[in-house]
Design a protein around this motif. Structure first.
Motif, PDB file in Angstrom:
ATOM      1  N   ALA A   1       0.780  -1.382  -0.081  1.00  0.00           N
ATOM      2  CA  ALA A   1      -0.010  -0.023  -0.008  1.00  0.00           C
ATOM      3  C   ALA A   1       0.895   1.269   0.055  1.00  0.00           C
ATOM      4  O   ALA A   1       0.559   2.212  -0.556  1.00  0.00           O
ATOM      5  CB  ALA A   1      -0.962   0.007   1.219  1.00  0.00           C
ATOM      6  N   THR A   2       1.952   1.191   0.660  1.00  0.00           N
ATOM      7  CA  THR A   2       2.838   2.612   0.667  1.00  0.00           C
ATOM      8  C   THR A   2       3.399   2.689  -0.459  1.00  0.00           C
ATOM      9  O   THR A   2       3.543   3.802  -1.115  1.00  0.00           O
ATOM     10  CB  THR A   2       3.741   1.983   1.767  1.00  0.00           C
ATOM     11  OG1 THR A   2       3.404   1.950   3.094  1.00  0.00           O
ATOM     12  CG2 THR A   2       4.844   3.397   1.833  1.00  0.00           C
ATOM     13  N   ILE A   3       3.824   1.555  -1.263  1.00  0.00           N
ATOM     14  CA  ILE A   3       4.624   1.828  -2.672  1.00  0.00           C
ATOM     15  C   ILE A   3       3.439   2.288  -3.543  1.00  0.00           C
ATOM     16  O   ILE A   3       3.546   3.428  -4.173  1.00  0.00           O
ATOM     17  CB  ILE A   3       5.033   0.275  -3.059  1.00  0.00           C
ATOM     18  CG1 ILE A   3       6.327   0.029  -2.360  1.00  0.00           C
ATOM     19  CG2 ILE A   3       5.525   0.588  -4.279  1.00  0.00           C
ATOM     20  CD1 ILE A   3       6.601  -1.132  -2.481  1.00  0.00           C
ATOM     21  N   TRP A   4       2.178   1.692  -3.458  1.00  0.00           N
ATOM     22  CA  TRP A   4       1.156   2.046  -4.327  1.00  0.00           C
ATOM     23  C   TRP A   4       0.709   3.631  -4.187  1.00  0.00           C
ATOM     24  O   TRP A   4       0.736   4.211  -5.110  1.00  0.00           O
ATOM     25  CB  TRP A   4      -0.059   1.404  -4.026  1.00  0.00           C
ATOM     26  CG  TRP A   4      -1.280   1.700  -4.887  1.00  0.00           C
ATOM     27  CD1 TRP A   4      -1.653   1.547  -6.343  1.00  0.00           C
ATOM     28  CD2 TRP A   4      -2.343   2.515  -4.275  1.00  0.00           C
ATOM     29  NE1 TRP A   4      -2.802   2.164  -6.395  1.00  0.00           N
ATOM     30  CE2 TRP A   4      -3.490   2.723  -5.272  1.00  0.00           C
ATOM     31  CE3 TRP A   4      -2.621   3.095  -2.899  1.00  0.00           C
ATOM     32  CZ2 TRP A   4      -4.638   3.185  -5.122  1.00  0.00           C
ATOM     33  CZ3 TRP A   4      -3.889   3.813  -2.783  1.00  0.00           C
ATOM     34  CH2 TRP A   4      -4.541   4.056  -4.042  1.00  0.00           C
ATOM     35  N   TYR A   5       0.853   4.044  -2.898  1.00  0.00           N
ATOM     36  CA  TYR A   5       0.153   5.405  -2.594  1.00  0.00           C
ATOM     37  C   TYR A   5       1.430   6.548  -3.099  1.00  0.00           C
ATOM     38  O   TYR A   5       1.070   7.516  -3.538  1.00  0.00           O
ATOM     39  CB  TYR A   5      -0.054   5.419  -1.137  1.00  0.00           C
ATOM     40  CG  TYR A   5      -0.659   6.643  -0.545  1.00  0.00           C
ATOM     41  CD1 TYR A   5      -1.942   7.213  -1.095  1.00  0.00           C
ATOM     42  CD2 TYR A   5       0.075   7.479   0.336  1.00  0.00           C
ATOM     43  CE1 TYR A   5      -2.296   8.296  -0.729  1.00  0.00           C
ATOM     44  CE2 TYR A   5      -0.603   8.700   0.592  1.00  0.00           C
ATOM     45  CZ  TYR A   5      -1.923   9.154   0.178  1.00  0.00           C
ATOM     46  OH  TYR A   5      -2.345  10.554   0.727  1.00  0.00           O
ATOM     47  N   ARG A   6       2.478   6.032  -2.970  1.00  0.00           N
ATOM     48  CA  ARG A   6       3.775   6.725  -3.214  1.00  0.00           C
ATOM     49  C   ARG A   6       4.217   6.935  -4.518  1.00  0.00           C
ATOM     50  O   ARG A   6       4.834   7.841  -5.161  1.00  0.00           O
ATOM     51  CB  ARG A   6       4.815   6.640  -2.035  1.00  0.00           C
ATOM     52  CG  ARG A   6       4.394   6.920  -0.778  1.00  0.00           C
ATOM     53  CD  ARG A   6       4.293   8.420  -0.596  1.00  0.00           C
ATOM     54  NE  ARG A   6       3.956   8.628   1.141  1.00  0.00           N
ATOM     55  CZ  ARG A   6       3.670   9.742   1.385  1.00  0.00           C
ATOM     56  NH1 ARG A   6       3.732  10.958   0.559  1.00  0.00           N
ATOM     57  NH2 ARG A   6       3.309  10.085   2.619  1.00  0.00           N
TER      58      ARG A   6
ATOM     59  N   THR B   1       2.622   5.389  -7.626  1.00  0.00           N
ATOM     60  CA  THR B   1       1.685   5.060  -8.722  1.00  0.00           C
ATOM     61  C   THR B   1       1.055   6.404  -9.168  1.00  0.00           C
ATOM     62  O   THR B   1       0.492   7.612  -8.281  1.00  0.00           O
ATOM     63  CB  THR B   1       0.698   4.103  -8.524  1.00  0.00           C
ATOM     64  OG1 THR B   1      -0.473   4.556  -7.511  1.00  0.00           O
ATOM     65  CG2 THR B   1       1.592   2.603  -8.053  1.00  0.00           C
ATOM     66  N   LEU B   2       0.340   6.716 -10.378  1.00  0.00           N
ATOM     67  CA  LEU B   2      -0.322   7.835 -10.879  1.00  0.00           C
ATOM     68  C   LEU B   2      -1.605   7.806 -10.086  1.00  0.00           C
ATOM     69  O   LEU B   2      -2.094   8.975  -9.883  1.00  0.00           O
ATOM     70  CB  LEU B   2      -0.763   7.607 -12.422  1.00  0.00           C
ATOM     71  CG  LEU B   2       0.659   7.723 -13.210  1.00  0.00           C
ATOM     72  CD1 LEU B   2       0.303   7.733 -14.646  1.00  0.00           C
ATOM     73  CD2 LEU B   2       1.095   9.299 -13.050  1.00  0.00           C
ATOM     74  N   THR B   3      -2.445   6.859  -9.706  1.00  0.00           N
ATOM     75  CA  THR B   3      -3.535   6.633  -8.870  1.00  0.00           C
ATOM     76  C   THR B   3      -3.322   7.119  -7.550  1.00  0.00           C
ATOM     77  O   THR B   3      -3.904   8.165  -7.126  1.00  0.00           O
ATOM     78  CB  THR B   3      -4.204   5.356  -8.760  1.00  0.00           C
ATOM     79  OG1 THR B   3      -4.568   4.916 -10.009  1.00  0.00           O
ATOM     80  CG2 THR B   3      -5.639   5.378  -7.957  1.00  0.00           C
ATOM     81  N   GLY B   4      -2.114   6.790  -7.053  1.00  0.00           N
ATOM     82  CA  GLY B   4      -1.846   7.218  -5.584  1.00  0.00           C
ATOM     83  C   GLY B   4      -1.673   8.973  -5.742  1.00  0.00           C
ATOM     84  O   GLY B   4      -2.168   9.750  -4.611  1.00  0.00           O
ATOM     85  N   ALA B   5      -0.958   9.442  -6.701  1.00  0.00           N
ATOM     86  CA  ALA B   5      -0.611  10.600  -6.842  1.00  0.00           C
ATOM     87  C   ALA B   5      -1.815  11.666  -6.942  1.00  0.00           C
ATOM     88  O   ALA B   5      -2.214  12.722  -6.494  1.00  0.00           O
ATOM     89  CB  ALA B   5       0.320  11.210  -8.117  1.00  0.00           C
ATOM     90  N   ALA B   6      -2.877  11.025  -7.907  1.00  0.00           N
ATOM     91  CA  ALA B   6      -4.341  11.753  -8.138  1.00  0.00           C
ATOM     92  C   ALA B   6      -5.035  11.935  -6.694  1.00  0.00           C
ATOM     93  O   ALA B   6      -5.439  12.928  -6.607  1.00  0.00           O
ATOM     94  CB  ALA B   6      -4.960  10.901  -9.113  1.00  0.00           C
TER      95      ALA B   6
END
Length: 281
Positions: free
Chosen positions: A150-155, A157-162
């Protein structure tokens, strides 16, 4: 004794983390206090019950919980939440009504008595010189791996950035071309689906009934009060304090004093640090 306390604290923190992350997404990122959060945990637990009653393999409960909570979450977000995004108190009342409906629907389907999921949490494993339930160790390992992902995804990925952009400045995010309505819907549905998955994960080690969700809602709220909203670090800090306090006090005295200690600690932090220990910048 020290090994037992250490493992029990780790397990309590893992349970709090896995049941709080869904509310953290919905409340921390969207500003919606989903009063039906505990009922989505309950739907996940009853997905495991339904799978057992149907004689299906235990793993089928996970996709079933994702399907059930995803559909219910999509309906709730589309019909109730979306028109009320700018009215926090109204969303609180609306989701409280959803909680009542879900509880009564499950009670009408499965009855009001306790349910159990058998045959998964019986094994023990030798660790640190003692025999400890293997399923609890599995829960701890799953939570550690899941939070790393989850940390990697949030930090990264484009979705996390959005989602981060939507959280920090919704108007600016919309002006930059982001579909804030779609992102908010995805965040809400993700939050309730994660709550459902946590219910499946905990089903073999808890007593399941239609009213089990209230405890998970309160504990999740206490975690966010102490840790702070909108950060995984705050979630980790909150789970450590709440889980450690409840486990130690319950072990030394009893469960009632454990709940009382958690309430006192939460009120203290709400009074002294209303933004939590790890405030979102």
């Amino acid at each position: 004794m020290l090994a037992t306390y250490g493992l029990n604290i780790a397990y309590a923190c893992a349970v709090l983390a896995v049941t709080t992350v869904g509310l953290g997404i919905v409340f921390g990122l969207l500003g919606i206090l989903n009063m039906a959060h505990g009922e989505f945990v309950m739907l996940g637990a009853y997905s495991a019950v339904a799978t057992q009653q149907a004689g299906l393999p235990a793993w089928v409960a996970v996709p079933l919980a994702i399907l059930v909570t995803g559909i219910v979450g999509w309906i709730v977000e589309r019909v109730l939440i979306r028109p009320l995004y700018s009215r926090p108190f109204d969303t609180l009342l609306a989701t409280w009504g959803v909680a009542i409906v879900l509880r009564e629907a499950v009670a009408a389907t499965f009855g009001r008595g306790y349910q159990d999921v058998h045959g998964v949490a019986d094994m023990t494993l030798g660790i640190l010189g003692l025999q400890y339930p293997a399923y609890r160790l599995l829960v701890i390992a799953i939570v550690i791996v899941a939070f790393g992902i989850a940390t990697i995804w949030y930090r990264r990925t484009l979705t996390g950035a959005a989602i981060r952009g939507l959280t920090m400045n919704p108007a600016l995010a919309q002006s930059m071309g982001l579909n804030t309505t779609k992102i908010s819907a995805i965040a809400f549905i993700t939050g309730v689906v994660l709550a459902g998955i946590s219910g499946v994960l905990l089903a073999p080690v808890v007593r399941i009934d239609p009213y089990m969700g209230l405890d998970y809602l309160l504990n999740s709220f206490f975690v966010l009060v102490i840790g702070g909203l909108g950060t995984l670090l705050g979630l980790g800090v909150g789970t450590s304090i709440i889980g450690g306090t409840q486990t130690v006090v319950s072990g030394l005295i009893d469960q009632t004093f454990g709940y009382g200690a958690v309430l006192i600690v939460s009120v203290f932090f709400l009074w002294s640090r209303p933004n939590g220990l790890v405030a979102r910048s």
